[in-house]
Design a protein around this motif. Sequence first.
Motif, mmCIF file in Angstrom:
data_model
loop_
_atom_site.group_PDB
_atom_site.id
_atom_site.type_symbol
_atom_site.label_atom_id
_atom_site.label_comp_id
_atom_site.label_asym_id
_atom_site.label_seq_id
_atom_site.Cartn_x
_atom_site.Cartn_y
_atom_site.Cartn_z
ATOM 1 N N UNK A 212 0.856 -1.341 -0.062
ATOM 2 C CA UNK A 212 -0.061 -0.037 -0.014
ATOM 3 C C UNK A 212 0.958 1.205 0.090
ATOM 4 N N UNK A 213 0.675 2.191 -0.780
ATOM 5 C CA UNK A 213 1.262 3.634 -0.981
ATOM 6 C C UNK A 213 0.770 4.302 0.132
ATOM 7 N N UNK A 214 1.771 4.587 0.975
ATOM 8 C CA UNK A 214 1.488 5.246 2.441
ATOM 9 C C UNK A 214 0.816 6.853 1.924
ATOM 10 N N UNK A 215 1.292 7.404 0.768
ATOM 11 C CA UNK A 215 0.872 8.870 0.659
ATOM 12 C C UNK A 215 -0.184 9.011 -0.302
ATOM 13 N N UNK A 216 -0.922 7.597 -0.614
ATOM 14 C CA UNK A 216 -2.177 7.667 -1.215
ATOM 15 C C UNK A 216 -3.143 7.111 -0.372
ATOM 16 N N UNK A 217 -2.832 6.081 0.514
ATOM 17 C CA UNK A 217 -3.558 5.364 1.324
ATOM 18 C C UNK A 217 -4.398 6.410 2.449
ATOM 19 N N UNK A 218 -5.883 6.283 2.613
ATOM 20 C CA UNK A 218 -6.214 7.172 3.524
ATOM 21 C C UNK A 218 -6.855 6.245 4.893
ATOM 22 N N UNK A 219 -6.412 4.857 4.803
ATOM 23 C CA UNK A 219 -6.916 3.996 5.874
ATOM 24 C C UNK A 219 -8.365 3.796 6.115
ATOM 25 N N UNK A 220 -9.029 3.838 4.889
ATOM 26 C CA UNK A 220 -10.384 3.633 4.871
ATOM 27 C C UNK A 220 -10.894 2.457 5.422
ATOM 28 N N UNK A 221 -10.080 1.215 5.327
ATOM 29 C CA UNK A 221 -10.465 -0.093 5.302
ATOM 30 C C UNK A 221 -11.223 -0.762 4.158
ATOM 31 N N UNK A 222 -11.454 -0.334 3.294
ATOM 32 C CA UNK A 222 -12.190 -0.689 2.180
ATOM 33 C C UNK A 222 -11.733 -2.293 1.615
ATOM 34 N N UNK A 223 -10.299 -2.220 1.579
ATOM 35 C CA UNK A 223 -9.646 -3.437 1.102
ATOM 36 C C UNK A 223 -9.889 -4.403 2.194
ATOM 37 N N UNK A 224 -9.682 -4.193 3.461
ATOM 38 C CA UNK A 224 -10.048 -5.145 4.449
ATOM 39 C C UNK A 224 -11.481 -5.622 4.457
ATOM 40 N N UNK A 225 -12.306 -4.950 4.120
ATOM 41 C CA UNK A 225 -13.764 -5.094 3.973
ATOM 42 C C UNK A 225 -14.042 -6.286 2.808
ATOM 43 N N UNK A 226 -13.297 -5.881 1.670
ATOM 44 C CA UNK A 226 -13.276 -6.675 0.423
ATOM 45 C C UNK A 226 -12.650 -8.012 0.355
ATOM 46 N N UNK A 227 -11.784 -8.196 1.276
ATOM 47 C CA UNK A 227 -11.089 -9.404 1.200
ATOM 48 C C UNK A 227 -11.958 -10.603 1.436
ATOM 49 N N UNK A 228 -12.164 -11.473 0.774
ATOM 50 C CA UNK A 228 -13.064 -12.581 1.090
ATOM 51 C C UNK A 228 -12.511 -13.566 1.913
ATOM 52 N N UNK A 229 -11.051 -13.464 2.379
ATOM 53 C CA UNK A 229 -10.725 -14.678 3.117
ATOM 54 C C UNK A 229 -10.008 -13.998 4.332
ATOM 55 N N UNK A 230 -10.297 -12.932 4.853
ATOM 56 C CA UNK A 230 -10.033 -12.421 6.079
ATOM 57 C C UNK A 230 -8.700 -12.245 6.157
ATOM 58 N N UNK A 231 -7.911 -12.177 5.155
ATOM 59 C CA UNK A 231 -6.295 -12.033 5.257
ATOM 60 C C UNK A 231 -5.617 -10.782 5.432
ATOM 61 N N UNK A 232 -6.567 -9.822 5.657
ATOM 62 C CA UNK A 232 -6.128 -8.318 6.125
ATOM 63 C C UNK A 232 -6.583 -7.672 7.235
ATOM 64 N N UNK A 233 -5.699 -6.613 7.784
ATOM 65 C CA UNK A 233 -6.249 -5.900 8.670
ATOM 66 C C UNK A 233 -5.340 -4.479 8.306
ATOM 67 N N UNK A 259 -8.684 4.946 -3.629
ATOM 68 C CA UNK A 259 -7.381 5.894 -4.115
ATOM 69 C C UNK A 259 -6.401 5.027 -4.793
ATOM 70 N N UNK A 260 -6.549 3.845 -5.149
ATOM 71 C CA UNK A 260 -5.720 3.165 -6.054
ATOM 72 C C UNK A 260 -4.345 2.887 -5.461
ATOM 73 N N UNK A 261 -4.491 2.882 -4.245
ATOM 74 C CA UNK A 261 -3.343 3.053 -3.228
ATOM 75 C C UNK A 261 -2.374 1.692 -3.250
ATOM 76 N N UNK A 262 -3.221 0.587 -3.694
ATOM 77 C CA UNK A 262 -2.703 -0.917 -3.345
ATOM 78 C C UNK A 262 -2.191 -1.429 -4.886
ATOM 79 N N UNK A 263 -0.941 -1.723 -4.813
ATOM 80 C CA UNK A 263 -0.398 -2.367 -5.996
ATOM 81 C C UNK A 263 0.365 -3.856 -5.724
ATOM 82 N N UNK A 264 0.291 -4.941 -6.939
ATOM 83 C CA UNK A 264 0.930 -5.980 -6.763
ATOM 84 C C UNK A 264 2.120 -5.936 -7.387
ATOM 85 N N UNK A 265 3.083 -5.706 -6.792
ATOM 86 C CA UNK A 265 4.353 -5.326 -7.838
ATOM 87 C C UNK A 265 4.131 -4.059 -8.504
#
Length: 280
Positions: A212-233, A259-265
């Motif tokens: 996660x790019x800390x300069x763009x991430x707003x800590x909203x937690x949408x990614x945590x909510x979206x993860x179907x396997x509970x692999x995030x916090x 915020x398109x703050x998450x990347x995979x590589x």
Amino acid sequence: MIFSRHLFCEIKDLLYLWRMIFYFSGTGNSAWAARRLHQCTGEELVDMAGALQSGADSLHYTLEPGERLGFCFPIHGWQPPALVRRFVRGMHLDGADGAMTYAVVTCGDNIGEAMAIFSRELRRRGLELHSALSLVMPESYVALPFMYTDTIEREREKCRQASADLERFLPLLLDGRRGEWRLVKGKCAWLLSYVIGGFFNRFMITDKKFRADASRCIGCGQCVKACPVGNMSLADGQPQWHHDGSCTTCLACYHHCPRHAIDYGRVTRRRGQYYFGKNN
Ligand SMILES: Cc1cc2nc3c(=O)[nH]c(=O)nc-3n(C[C@H](O)[C@H](O)[C@H](O)COP(=O)(O)O)c2cc1C
């Protein structure tokens, strides 16, 4: 015509109240198909990822004689996702002898021999796959150099066609018809599933490349909510991946970030985002 089909579904609803659809979905395509199957058949929806997280007791199901069993999930690397295979291997079914089993899978392009692989998984558990359908839906995998999300027009066209294909399948399913309906296997299906897909599923399903790019991430937690396997916090307001082997690389976290703050590589930096319902 539409009226009579809906009436037909509602009558079936009353008759098939306790049957089950096991589903898994990352970006919502398979969840959409599973919901439509549920509306039309009345079969109860069971989230395979949730059931696996809840432990062994949640994998115990009792079927009444002659009950139907549905599976709905995306194709990952021309195979059923490892999570789905783990679920099938771990589930305990009482009274499943002779149960009519069907599978509806979603993919971006084609499924290779994924249905044959799934059918073998079921056979090991004493279940026979009676009918199967594949739906081509918007692409969710963007973590390789040549992989992109679809254009919005293509997304809409794929969803329209998938909806039409599913509506054609429903009466066949309800009538208990056996067969494979529109299985889009692609060219060289064997090579796709067993060689390329084998490599992909062995080496490329990992959460180690998420950042996660800390300069763009707003800590909203949408990614945590979206993860179907509970692999995030969230830790200190920033997303963390647990690296516990549960990630399916479905990319739900990447696609849902406002915020398109998450990347995979590096490869996903300028890629599009998609989840079911985002653009329609
Ligand atoms: C890890 C991964 C692997 C994928 N592999 C394939 C594939 O082999 N063939 C294909 O046509 N689509 C592939 N896709 C695209 C998805 O199968 C497709 O977008 C699916 O509808 C997503 O379903 P969901 O929204 O329920 O997660 C892949 C997607 C992901 C995330």
